[in-house]
Design a protein around this motif. Structure first.
Motif, PDB file in Angstrom:
ATOM      1  N   GLY A 252     -11.257  -1.521  48.833  1.00 26.83           N
ATOM      2  CA  GLY A 252     -12.048  -0.750  48.290  1.00 26.83           C
ATOM      3  C   GLY A 252     -13.151  -0.436  49.137  1.00 26.83           C
ATOM      4  O   GLY A 252     -13.815   0.642  49.387  1.00 26.83           O
ATOM      5  N   PHE A 253     -14.042  -1.443  49.712  1.00 27.54           N
ATOM      6  CA  PHE A 253     -15.174  -1.290  50.397  1.00 27.54           C
ATOM      7  C   PHE A 253     -14.785  -0.882  51.689  1.00 27.54           C
ATOM      8  O   PHE A 253     -15.462  -0.042  52.479  1.00 27.54           O
ATOM      9  CB  PHE A 253     -15.565  -2.674  50.380  1.00 27.54           C
ATOM     10  CG  PHE A 253     -16.601  -3.122  49.341  1.00 27.54           C
ATOM     11  CD1 PHE A 253     -17.858  -2.359  49.189  1.00 27.54           C
ATOM     12  CD2 PHE A 253     -16.001  -3.777  48.306  1.00 27.54           C
ATOM     13  CE1 PHE A 253     -18.795  -2.695  48.121  1.00 27.54           C
ATOM     14  CE2 PHE A 253     -16.947  -4.053  47.104  1.00 27.54           C
ATOM     15  CZ  PHE A 253     -17.963  -3.515  47.184  1.00 27.54           C
ATOM     16  N   GLY A 254     -13.678  -0.956  52.292  1.00 36.32           N
ATOM     17  CA  GLY A 254     -13.296  -0.213  53.707  1.00 36.32           C
ATOM     18  C   GLY A 254     -13.276   1.178  53.410  1.00 36.32           C
ATOM     19  O   GLY A 254     -13.794   1.826  54.282  1.00 36.32           O
ATOM     20  N   LEU A 255     -12.628   1.555  52.408  1.00 40.46           N
ATOM     21  CA  LEU A 255     -12.223   3.126  52.166  1.00 40.46           C
ATOM     22  C   LEU A 255     -13.642   3.609  51.827  1.00 40.46           C
ATOM     23  O   LEU A 255     -14.075   4.607  52.248  1.00 40.46           O
ATOM     24  CB  LEU A 255     -11.151   3.261  51.152  1.00 40.46           C
ATOM     25  CG  LEU A 255     -10.690   4.396  50.823  1.00 40.46           C
ATOM     26  CD1 LEU A 255      -9.753   4.547  52.206  1.00 40.46           C
ATOM     27  CD2 LEU A 255      -9.601   4.270  49.774  1.00 40.46           C
ATOM     28  N   GLY A 256     -14.378   2.822  51.083  1.00 41.61           N
ATOM     29  CA  GLY A 256     -15.766   3.406  50.649  1.00 41.61           C
ATOM     30  C   GLY A 256     -16.673   3.755  51.829  1.00 41.61           C
ATOM     31  O   GLY A 256     -17.470   4.612  52.217  1.00 41.61           O
ATOM     32  N   ALA A 257     -16.651   2.680  52.946  1.00 40.88           N
ATOM     33  CA  ALA A 257     -17.627   2.623  53.935  1.00 40.88           C
ATOM     34  C   ALA A 257     -17.055   3.855  54.978  1.00 40.88           C
ATOM     35  O   ALA A 257     -18.002   4.580  55.423  1.00 40.88           O
ATOM     36  CB  ALA A 257     -17.279   1.284  54.840  1.00 40.88           C
ATOM     37  N   VAL A 258     -15.764   4.006  55.083  1.00 41.95           N
ATOM     38  CA  VAL A 258     -15.468   5.048  55.912  1.00 41.95           C
ATOM     39  C   VAL A 258     -15.687   6.553  55.143  1.00 41.95           C
ATOM     40  O   VAL A 258     -16.235   7.507  55.990  1.00 41.95           O
ATOM     41  CB  VAL A 258     -13.767   4.984  56.130  1.00 41.95           C
ATOM     42  CG1 VAL A 258     -13.053   6.211  56.745  1.00 41.95           C
ATOM     43  CG2 VAL A 258     -13.225   3.810  56.895  1.00 41.95           C
ATOM     44  N   ILE A 259     -15.440   6.690  53.806  1.00 40.98           N
ATOM     45  CA  ILE A 259     -15.813   7.966  53.238  1.00 40.98           C
ATOM     46  C   ILE A 259     -17.353   8.120  53.459  1.00 40.98           C
ATOM     47  O   ILE A 259     -17.847   9.466  53.565  1.00 40.98           O
ATOM     48  CB  ILE A 259     -15.028   7.960  51.936  1.00 40.98           C
ATOM     49  CG1 ILE A 259     -13.706   7.835  51.888  1.00 40.98           C
ATOM     50  CG2 ILE A 259     -15.663   8.969  51.199  1.00 40.98           C
ATOM     51  CD1 ILE A 259     -13.076   7.836  50.676  1.00 40.98           C
ATOM     52  N   LEU A 260     -18.047   7.217  52.907  1.00 44.46           N
ATOM     53  CA  LEU A 260     -19.449   7.485  52.923  1.00 44.46           C
ATOM     54  C   LEU A 260     -20.185   7.946  54.415  1.00 44.46           C
ATOM     55  O   LEU A 260     -20.984   8.572  54.573  1.00 44.46           O
ATOM     56  CB  LEU A 260     -20.264   6.188  52.693  1.00 44.46           C
ATOM     57  CG  LEU A 260     -21.768   6.183  52.271  1.00 44.46           C
ATOM     58  CD1 LEU A 260     -22.027   7.440  51.154  1.00 44.46           C
ATOM     59  CD2 LEU A 260     -22.388   4.693  51.898  1.00 44.46           C
ATOM     60  N   SER A 261     -19.447   7.069  55.415  1.00 44.20           N
ATOM     61  CA  SER A 261     -19.795   7.258  56.804  1.00 44.20           C
ATOM     62  C   SER A 261     -19.601   8.735  57.226  1.00 44.20           C
ATOM     63  O   SER A 261     -20.223   9.237  57.845  1.00 44.20           O
ATOM     64  CB  SER A 261     -19.258   6.469  57.911  1.00 44.20           C
ATOM     65  OG  SER A 261     -19.556   5.003  57.837  1.00 44.20           O
ATOM     66  N   LEU A 262     -18.232   9.217  56.924  1.00 42.23           N
ATOM     67  CA  LEU A 262     -17.836  10.839  57.188  1.00 42.23           C
ATOM     68  C   LEU A 262     -18.647  11.556  56.499  1.00 42.23           C
ATOM     69  O   LEU A 262     -18.876  12.962  56.964  1.00 42.23           O
ATOM     70  CB  LEU A 262     -16.249  10.735  56.936  1.00 42.23           C
ATOM     71  CG  LEU A 262     -15.274  10.128  57.613  1.00 42.23           C
ATOM     72  CD1 LEU A 262     -14.107  10.114  57.316  1.00 42.23           C
ATOM     73  CD2 LEU A 262     -15.581  10.590  59.095  1.00 42.23           C
ATOM     74  N   LEU A 263     -19.328  11.424  55.383  1.00 42.75           N
ATOM     75  CA  LEU A 263     -20.089  12.264  54.544  1.00 42.75           C
ATOM     76  C   LEU A 263     -21.478  12.403  55.283  1.00 42.75           C
ATOM     77  O   LEU A 263     -22.314  13.220  55.346  1.00 42.75           O
ATOM     78  CB  LEU A 263     -19.909  11.805  52.993  1.00 42.75           C
ATOM     79  CG  LEU A 263     -18.941  12.061  52.287  1.00 42.75           C
ATOM     80  CD1 LEU A 263     -19.117  11.530  50.945  1.00 42.75           C
ATOM     81  CD2 LEU A 263     -18.606  13.629  52.276  1.00 42.75           C
ATOM     82  N   LEU A 264     -21.869  11.139  55.442  1.00 45.93           N
ATOM     83  CA  LEU A 264     -23.427  11.111  55.904  1.00 45.93           C
ATOM     84  C   LEU A 264     -23.833  11.363  57.571  1.00 45.93           C
ATOM     85  O   LEU A 264     -24.814  12.040  57.996  1.00 45.93           O
ATOM     86  CB  LEU A 264     -23.970   9.445  55.744  1.00 45.93           C
ATOM     87  CG  LEU A 264     -24.081   9.129  54.561  1.00 45.93           C
ATOM     88  CD1 LEU A 264     -24.907   7.611  54.538  1.00 45.93           C
ATOM     89  CD2 LEU A 264     -25.372   9.910  53.853  1.00 45.93           C
ATOM     90  N   LEU A 265     -22.550  11.259  58.195  1.00 45.29           N
ATOM     91  CA  LEU A 265     -22.767  11.594  59.641  1.00 45.29           C
ATOM     92  C   LEU A 265     -23.249  12.955  60.058  1.00 45.29           C
ATOM     93  O   LEU A 265     -24.249  13.034  60.776  1.00 45.29           O
ATOM     94  CB  LEU A 265     -21.775  11.217  60.471  1.00 45.29           C
ATOM     95  CG  LEU A 265     -21.813  11.289  62.095  1.00 45.29           C
ATOM     96  CD1 LEU A 265     -22.843  10.220  62.481  1.00 45.29           C
ATOM     97  CD2 LEU A 265     -20.444  10.642  62.546  1.00 45.29           C
ATOM     98  N   PRO A 266     -22.517  14.132  59.583  1.00 43.49           N
ATOM     99  CA  PRO A 266     -23.069  15.420  59.926  1.00 43.49           C
ATOM    100  C   PRO A 266     -24.478  15.625  59.349  1.00 43.49           C
ATOM    101  O   PRO A 266     -25.222  16.375  60.044  1.00 43.49           O
ATOM    102  CB  PRO A 266     -22.051  16.382  59.513  1.00 43.49           C
ATOM    103  CG  PRO A 266     -21.000  15.504  58.519  1.00 43.49           C
ATOM    104  CD  PRO A 266     -21.401  14.035  58.859  1.00 43.49           C
TER     105      PRO A 266
END
Length: 137
Positions: free
Chosen positions: A93-107
């Motif tokens: 759960g938190f691994g997936l959440g961290a990846v998705i949040l990172s991909l949304l925030l980076l650009p």
């Protein structure tokens, strides 16, 4: 002399960062900032502002990691203390959440960096500016 005054005039930092964070040109707010996921266009298609001067480098990645970890760590602790889920479910759960949040925030963070550099005339953004600096939103 009027051109020298126009070149040293302050550009609105907040407006430029917001426009760029939304994926638009920091100068006009109309043209696209990115040609890919993180690839910055060489120039704005709408106002012809040169954007190739940007030097965001690793700053957006570091700030993204900082934000995601500071949001995730307290949430991880709170979820564990309230529900006591299994280690595997928390890892997934938190691994997936961290990846998705990172991909949304980076650009968005990279856009903010480019907008800040443009507004502060860093790395060549202020050299030879001949068009209208900040048009109305």
């Amino acid at each position: 002399m009027p051109q020298a005054a126009a070149e040293t005039a302050d550009r609105p930092i907040k407006q430029a960062m917001l426009r760029a964070a939304l994926g638009r040109c920091p100068a006009c707010g109309q043209g696209k900032l990115f040609s890919g996921y993180l690839k910055v266009n060489g120039a704005c298609a709408h106002c012809d502002e040169a954007l190739h001067h940007q030097r965001a480098d690793d700053g957006p990645a570091y700030l993204t990691i900082l934000l995601v970890s500071h949001l995730g760590a307290p949430l991880l602790l709170a979820i564990y203390m309230m529900y006591r889920p299994s280690a595997m479910s928390m890892l997934i759960g938190f691994g997936l959440g961290a990846v998705i949040l990172s991909l949304l925030l980076l650009p968005r963070i990279k856009g903010g960096f480019v907008g800040f550099q443009w507004a502060r005339r860093m790395h060549g953004f202020g050299e030879g500016a001949t068009h209208l600096e900040a048009s109305a939103p």
